[in-house]
Motif scaffolding. Structure first.
Motif, PDB file in Angstrom:
ATOM      1  N   SER A 140       0.820  -1.118  -0.095  1.00 40.86           N
ATOM      2  CA  SER A 140       0.067   0.093  -0.109  1.00 40.86           C
ATOM      3  C   SER A 140       0.813   1.305  -0.158  1.00 40.86           C
ATOM      4  O   SER A 140       2.102   1.181   0.190  1.00 40.86           O
ATOM      5  CB  SER A 140      -0.891   0.119   1.107  1.00 40.86           C
ATOM      6  N   GLU A 141       0.222   2.514   0.010  1.00 42.55           N
ATOM      7  CA  GLU A 141       1.047   3.817  -0.273  1.00 42.55           C
ATOM      8  C   GLU A 141       1.715   4.096   1.132  1.00 42.55           C
ATOM      9  O   GLU A 141       2.663   4.409   1.381  1.00 42.55           O
ATOM     10  CB  GLU A 141       0.073   4.802  -0.569  1.00 42.55           C
ATOM     11  N   GLY A 142       0.606   3.597   2.092  1.00 42.15           N
ATOM     12  CA  GLY A 142       1.234   3.677   3.472  1.00 42.15           C
ATOM     13  C   GLY A 142       2.489   2.827   3.819  1.00 42.15           C
ATOM     14  O   GLY A 142       3.496   3.225   4.517  1.00 42.15           O
ATOM     15  N   ASP A 143       2.368   1.559   3.344  1.00 39.72           N
ATOM     16  CA  ASP A 143       3.583   0.755   3.507  1.00 39.72           C
ATOM     17  C   ASP A 143       4.874   1.287   2.693  1.00 39.72           C
ATOM     18  O   ASP A 143       5.860   1.325   3.422  1.00 39.72           O
ATOM     19  CB  ASP A 143       3.167  -0.502   2.731  1.00 39.72           C
ATOM     20  N   SER A 144       4.693   2.005   1.556  1.00 44.63           N
ATOM     21  CA  SER A 144       6.040   2.445   0.938  1.00 44.63           C
ATOM     22  C   SER A 144       6.416   3.510   1.536  1.00 44.63           C
ATOM     23  O   SER A 144       7.595   3.674   1.776  1.00 44.63           O
ATOM     24  CB  SER A 144       5.569   2.910  -0.609  1.00 44.63           C
ATOM     25  N   PHE A 145       5.611   4.267   2.325  1.00 41.30           N
ATOM     26  CA  PHE A 145       6.140   5.535   3.134  1.00 41.30           C
ATOM     27  C   PHE A 145       6.942   4.737   4.442  1.00 41.30           C
ATOM     28  O   PHE A 145       8.132   5.289   4.589  1.00 41.30           O
ATOM     29  CB  PHE A 145       4.988   6.353   3.752  1.00 41.30           C
ATOM     30  N   CYS A 146       6.300   3.983   4.858  1.00 41.27           N
ATOM     31  CA  CYS A 146       6.826   3.383   6.157  1.00 41.27           C
ATOM     32  C   CYS A 146       8.331   2.600   5.985  1.00 41.27           C
ATOM     33  O   CYS A 146       9.162   2.897   6.662  1.00 41.27           O
ATOM     34  CB  CYS A 146       5.985   2.199   6.854  1.00 41.27           C
ATOM     35  N   LYS A 147       8.343   2.112   4.794  1.00 42.83           N
ATOM     36  CA  LYS A 147       9.733   1.093   4.461  1.00 42.83           C
ATOM     37  C   LYS A 147      10.767   1.992   4.526  1.00 42.83           C
ATOM     38  O   LYS A 147      11.723   1.873   4.643  1.00 42.83           O
ATOM     39  CB  LYS A 147       9.475   0.476   3.110  1.00 42.83           C
ATOM     40  N   SER A 148      10.566   3.437   4.027  1.00 39.62           N
ATOM     41  CA  SER A 148      11.437   4.469   4.017  1.00 39.62           C
ATOM     42  C   SER A 148      11.600   5.488   5.179  1.00 39.62           C
ATOM     43  O   SER A 148      12.751   6.031   5.148  1.00 39.62           O
ATOM     44  CB  SER A 148      11.556   4.958   2.583  1.00 39.62           C
ATOM     45  N   HIS A 149      10.794   5.116   6.077  1.00 41.05           N
ATOM     46  CA  HIS A 149      10.950   6.144   7.021  1.00 41.05           C
ATOM     47  C   HIS A 149      11.223   5.332   8.552  1.00 41.05           C
ATOM     48  O   HIS A 149      11.438   5.964   9.552  1.00 41.05           O
ATOM     49  CB  HIS A 149       9.899   7.126   7.142  1.00 41.05           C
TER      50      HIS A 149
END
Length: 314
Positions: free
Chosen positions: A228-237
């Protein structure tokens, strides 16, 4: 001179609904005293010989004074109750005199109990902690839509103002394992099965660890469906947590999936996708709605705490 009628000694002290910073207490007294007693005195102190916990506040003897009311009565106070700590408590009843002095009973026998945080609790339900149900049903298609995380907690948390989600609570009562009877968030509670959100297709991330000048701490986690879009954000932060082995919230698969959470912190979870109302249960809370210390909207972290600030006291 008329003889003063003595008050009976409180007896059969019962402690219930124990959490990390609260408990309920009740006792028995003579029937004729119920209409005369004006105040309760509660003597609370840390049990001698018990180890100091790792939280920052000192445990000191505390005498609480409360106006007489229905029993059981709730005792709440993060400024004098610490998690995972053994306490001794005794009760005294009193009648306030016209001159301001008190006629008091004898102290009750001492009862011991331990505040929450000594073990991890199993929890199959996740509870929404802040919402307007009528709005979601009428204008949002029966779903709670993600909103930006506010600026509460650590000022450097990478999700503040940047990641959208629906906030959930994973906390349960220490002695029952059920959701708390009282709530600082509102008179209604929405519960949804944990396995609908916490499963092998969801990733779990650590987002924040902080306190607000309290003896207990908050942990914020993020649940994001894989890809998900949220997962993509979390992977990098954010650091990703192992679903089956971490200190905060775990899921173990099998014929009977098991869900456990830490009970020595206030655990909040941000779910990054819309949350449908239909699979859950909406009900009135059984206790009281109290706008008190657990409400964290835009609340700032205590910069002096030696537990959740890496640079303090090292």
């Amino acid at each position: 001179m008329a003889e003063v009628e003595l008050l009976s000694t409180p007896h059969n002290i019962q402690i219930s609904d124990v959490t990390c910073d609260s408990f309920r207490i009740t006792w028995e007294m003579a029937h004729e005293d119920a209409s005369r007693v004006t105040h309760y005195f509660i003597d609370l102190s840390r049990k001698e010989g018990s180890e100091h916990n790792r939280f920052k506040h000192r445990d000191v003897p505390t005498k609480l004074v409360a106006k007489a009311g229905p029993l059981p009565m709730a005792v709440r106070g993060h400024w004098f109750l610490s998690p995972r700590t053994e306490y001794c408590v005794a009760v005294q009843t009193a009648i306030r005199q016209p001159d301001g002095d008190y006629q008091v009973s004898e102290w009750s026998q001492v009862v011991e109990f331990c505040t929450g945080g000594k073990q991890r609790r199993s929890n199959r339900e996740l509870n929404v902690i802040d919402y307007s149900t009528s709005l979601y049903r009428s204008e949002c298609g029966g779903a709670m839509l993600p909103s930006f995380k506010d600026n509460s907690g650590s000022h450097g948390s990478p999700i503040n103002g940047k990641l959208r989600g629906v906030f959930l609570s994973c906390n349960t009562e220490f002695d029952t394992g059920l959701p708390p009877k009282d709530s600082p968030y509102g008179p209604l509670r929405f519960q949804i099965s944990a396995e609908r959100l916490l499963n092998p297709s969801t990733n779990l991330y650590f987002a924040d660890f902080y306190c607000m000048y309290t003896a207990y701490h908050y942990v914020v986690l993020v649940l994001a469906p894989a890809g998900s879009e949220g997962d993509s954000f979390c992977k990098s932060h954010l650091p990703r947590l192992d679903l089956s082995s971490n200190p905060f919230l775990t899921f173990t698969s099998g014929d009977a999936p098991a869900f456990c959470h830490a009970s020595d912190v206030i655990l909040e979870v941000l779910y990054t996708e819309p949350l449908l109302l239909e699979p859950g249960i909406l009900a009135q809370i059984s206790g009281h709605h109290q706008l008190m210390s657990l409400s964290t909207a835009n609340a700032k972290k205590d910069p002096s705490c030696k537990v959740c600030n890496i640079s303090v006291g090292r």
